[in-house]
Design an enzyme around this catalytic site. Structure first.
Site, mmCIF file in Angstrom:
data_model
loop_
_atom_site.group_PDB
_atom_site.id
_atom_site.type_symbol
_atom_site.label_atom_id
_atom_site.label_comp_id
_atom_site.label_asym_id
_atom_site.label_seq_id
_atom_site.Cartn_x
_atom_site.Cartn_y
_atom_site.Cartn_z
ATOM 1 N N TRP A 9 0.770 -1.307 0.044
ATOM 2 C CA TRP A 9 0.070 -0.132 -0.261
ATOM 3 C C TRP A 9 0.829 1.188 -0.003
ATOM 4 C CZ3 TRP A 9 -5.292 1.487 -0.340
ATOM 5 C CH2 TRP A 9 -5.287 2.900 0.190
ATOM 6 N N ASN A 26 -0.136 5.634 0.289
ATOM 7 C CA ASN A 26 -0.758 7.224 -0.001
ATOM 8 C C ASN A 26 -0.129 8.356 0.165
ATOM 9 O OD1 ASN A 26 -1.622 5.916 2.849
ATOM 10 N ND2 ASN A 26 -2.100 7.732 3.113
ATOM 11 N N ASP A 27 -0.435 9.026 1.044
ATOM 12 C CA ASP A 27 0.038 10.384 0.653
ATOM 13 C C ASP A 27 1.852 10.607 0.571
ATOM 14 O OD1 ASP A 27 -2.417 10.822 1.831
ATOM 15 O OD2 ASP A 27 -1.748 11.822 3.508
ATOM 16 N N GLN A 59 3.521 7.520 2.839
ATOM 17 C CA GLN A 59 2.699 6.613 3.686
ATOM 18 C C GLN A 59 2.643 5.435 3.136
ATOM 19 O OE1 GLN A 59 0.642 7.966 6.830
ATOM 20 N NE2 GLN A 59 2.568 8.675 6.448
ATOM 21 N N TRP A 93 -4.601 -0.264 3.570
ATOM 22 C CA TRP A 93 -4.351 0.660 4.557
ATOM 23 C C TRP A 93 -4.110 0.051 5.700
ATOM 24 C CZ3 TRP A 93 -5.890 2.910 9.165
ATOM 25 C CH2 TRP A 93 -5.041 4.115 9.538
ATOM 26 N N PHE A 118 2.287 9.032 10.663
ATOM 27 C CA PHE A 118 1.436 9.656 9.802
ATOM 28 C C PHE A 118 1.956 10.653 8.870
ATOM 29 C CE2 PHE A 118 -3.272 8.729 11.343
ATOM 30 C CZ PHE A 118 -3.044 7.197 11.078
ATOM 31 N N SER A 119 1.329 11.263 8.055
ATOM 32 C CA SER A 119 2.168 12.204 7.233
ATOM 33 C C SER A 119 2.750 13.462 7.712
ATOM 34 C CB SER A 119 1.056 12.893 6.095
ATOM 35 O OG SER A 119 0.657 11.865 5.203
ATOM 36 N N GLU A 174 -6.816 18.464 5.747
ATOM 37 C CA GLU A 174 -5.598 17.519 5.830
ATOM 38 C C GLU A 174 -4.407 17.984 5.074
ATOM 39 O OE1 GLU A 174 -6.618 13.206 7.246
ATOM 40 O OE2 GLU A 174 -6.704 13.505 5.245
ATOM 41 N N TRP A 188 -9.332 7.988 -1.311
ATOM 42 C CA TRP A 188 -10.082 6.770 -0.350
ATOM 43 C C TRP A 188 -11.333 6.362 -0.910
ATOM 44 C CZ3 TRP A 188 -6.113 6.043 2.944
ATOM 45 C CH2 TRP A 188 -5.465 6.889 3.387
#
Length: 502
Positions: free
Chosen positions: A43, A45-46, A62, A70, A105-106, A227, A310
């Site tokens: 996975w 993401n950001d 991420q 996730w 986290f980011s 965010e 998402w």
């Protein structure tokens, strides 16, 4: 899997071993992208920590290194000398401390005194409801070589929100910059009554932070949470990028689950308040979230974003990977709005040029040598008297597949339609577009399972993940009345990431 009492090095080693076992199968997947950043496996993401250090560009992201879904967030890592050709690096951060045990986290990165610092959000679930039962703090890690990072003993460096009208549990995604003698960061937040906002902090040493103010706050239809904020100065304006959650659809706008855009104005560094104008989208397509920017070696402002959304269906998950980044985009200002263009360095990937000029068509037209699944296509169309015209890419008549780009002259809207794009999510997105001298200029980047459309020299952009069959390689032009294809340039684009992990 990691345990809370694992050392950081042990947690990273375990994750890397998990990835190593799956990467071969991932690389054999047809939908695997050629020239976009994606994970070796599992996975993504950001984008995080987009930065320049020791002459190389770094993108962290991420990452859940144990499944294509996730999960507890790590920081994956790639680096590049030119923003085009990327190499995978060891995982940078693993969630192994009490303050980040449920996710790193980011966050962002900055160079200080010859070291690379990562400021990120440590996440801890305090109950079963992940929207209410969480504790978020801001934490710091440091590296001498830009590859191996150590979390500092003083963590967390910001242990709670500032109080007042700031939600105590949603307090994340720090973005760093330096102005005069201070380091600053913005943090995504929401009010107690669930209106998105961005907080401004400053520090002299990255370890002791002072809250200055709420920099900007949601008004009207701007969502319940902001965010992934990013603040920077571009030309003569201050820009605040953020990703609002909870915006309601308005006509053809805001139909993604969450949005990504910006407000511009002037920041008063003493009061901490940004005097700003209206919210503007950065991308009008389906898949664009959590953008992050940095200033490159040439002084340009470069942006990348997560090219997914998402809760969208992600067919690549069946092949043990998920998510990708957009191509790097250079940001400029025109008419007080951001323009986004592909960085010129991407021309290094070009091969096998095909060119046409001044071809008049009506109805549907196909060029036998225009086809592919990994390419750049530049087109200038003189609309003449046509009311509907456009391009079909990744087309296959036998399979009834196509990704449709159509301009509606009566509505001044450009539509991206993926109802027949193969597997995966469907739907349509529209962007307001005007013709200049009766012409439409498009630069289209197609890459196995993605498309990015740059409209009229970057005035608008539309990005999407698509999942066509490998037979779907056709490119067709169509119109309801006669149009002239003034210029067609097409190049195949080669790979920009190695297959092996190291």
């Amino acid at each position: 899997m990691i345990h809370k009492n694992s050392s950081h090095e042990e947690a990273i080693k375990s994750a890397m071993y998990s990835i190593e076992k799956k990467k071969k199968g991932v690389n054999e997947d047809y939908w695997r992208l050629n020239y976009h950043i994606s994970t070796p496996a599992f996975w993504m993401n950001d984008p995080n920590g987009f930065s320049l250090f020791n002459g190389e560009y770094h993108v962290f992201y991420q990452h859940h290194p144990y499944s294509p879904e996730w999960g507890p967030m790590f920081w994956g890592h790639v680096k590049s000398k030119d923003l085009v050709f990327w190499e995978h690096c060891p995982i940078a951060l693993a969630p192994n401390e009490e303050y980040d045990q449920d996710g790193c986290f980011s966050g962002s990165a900055i160079e200080k005194d010859g070291l690379l610092y990562l400021l990120y959000t440590g996440n801890v679930w305090t109950g079963h409801d992940h929207d209410k039962d969480l504790k978020q703090t801001q934490c710091l890690a440091v590296s001498k070589d830009g590859l191996r990072f150590k979390k500092i003993s003083e963590n967390p460096v910001i242990s709670s929100g500032p109080g007042g009208d700031v939600h105590p549990h949603h307090f994340r995604d720090p973005k760093l910059w330096k102005h005069n003698e201070y380091y600053y960061c913005v943090l995504g937040s929401r009010t107690l009554n669930h209106h998105g906002q961005v907080l401004l902090y400053r520090s002299l040493d990255l370890k002791t932070w002072e809250h200055i103010n709420v920099m900007a706050k949601s008004e009207g239809n701007l969502g319940y949470m902001w965010e992934c904020p990013d603040f920077f100065h571009l030309e003569d304006q201050d820009m605040l990028i953020m990703s609002p959650q909870g915006m309601k659809p308005v006509n053809y706008l805001y139909h993604n689950l969450h949005q990504a855009g910006y407000i511009s104005g002037k920041l008063n560094y003493e009061t901490g308040i940004l005097n700003h104008g209206d919210f503007e989208l950065l991308d009008y397509g389906f898949d664009f979230y959590a953008p992050q920017t940095m200033e490159d070696k040439k002084g340009r402002r470069i942006m990348i974003a997560w090219m997914a959304m998402w809760e969208s269906e992600m067919p690549e998950q069946q092949h043990n990977w998920a998510g990708a980044m957009t191509i790097p985009r250079q940001l400029t200002i025109q008419d007080n709005k951001i323009k986004s263009l592909p960085i010129p360095e991407l021309e290094k990937l070009r091969q096998d040029s095909v060119r046409y000029q001044n071809v008049t068509i009506e109805g549907e037209h196909k060029f036998n040598d225009l086809l592919g699944d990994s390419y750049e296509l530049e087109v200038i169309i003189d609309a003449q008297d046509a009311l509907l015209f456009g391009i079909k890419v990744r087309a296959c008549e036998e399979l009834n597949q196509e990704t449709l780009i159509v301009y509606n002259r009566l509505e001044n809207l450009l539509e991206l339609n993926r109802d027949r794009s193969g597997s995966g999510p469907k739907g349509s997105r529209k962007a307001p577009v005007k013709l200049y001298n009766n012409e439409l200029h498009l630069r289209i980047f197609v890459d196995k399972s993605s498309i990015e459309i740059f409209i009229n020299n970057g005035e608008k952009v539309m990005s999407a993940r698509i999942y066509p069959n490998q037979k779907a390689k056709g490119i067709l032009f169509f119109s309801d009345r006669q149009i002239q294809l003034k210029k067609i340039n097409k190049w195949n684009l080669t790979k920009s990431m190695p297959i092996s992990l190291f």
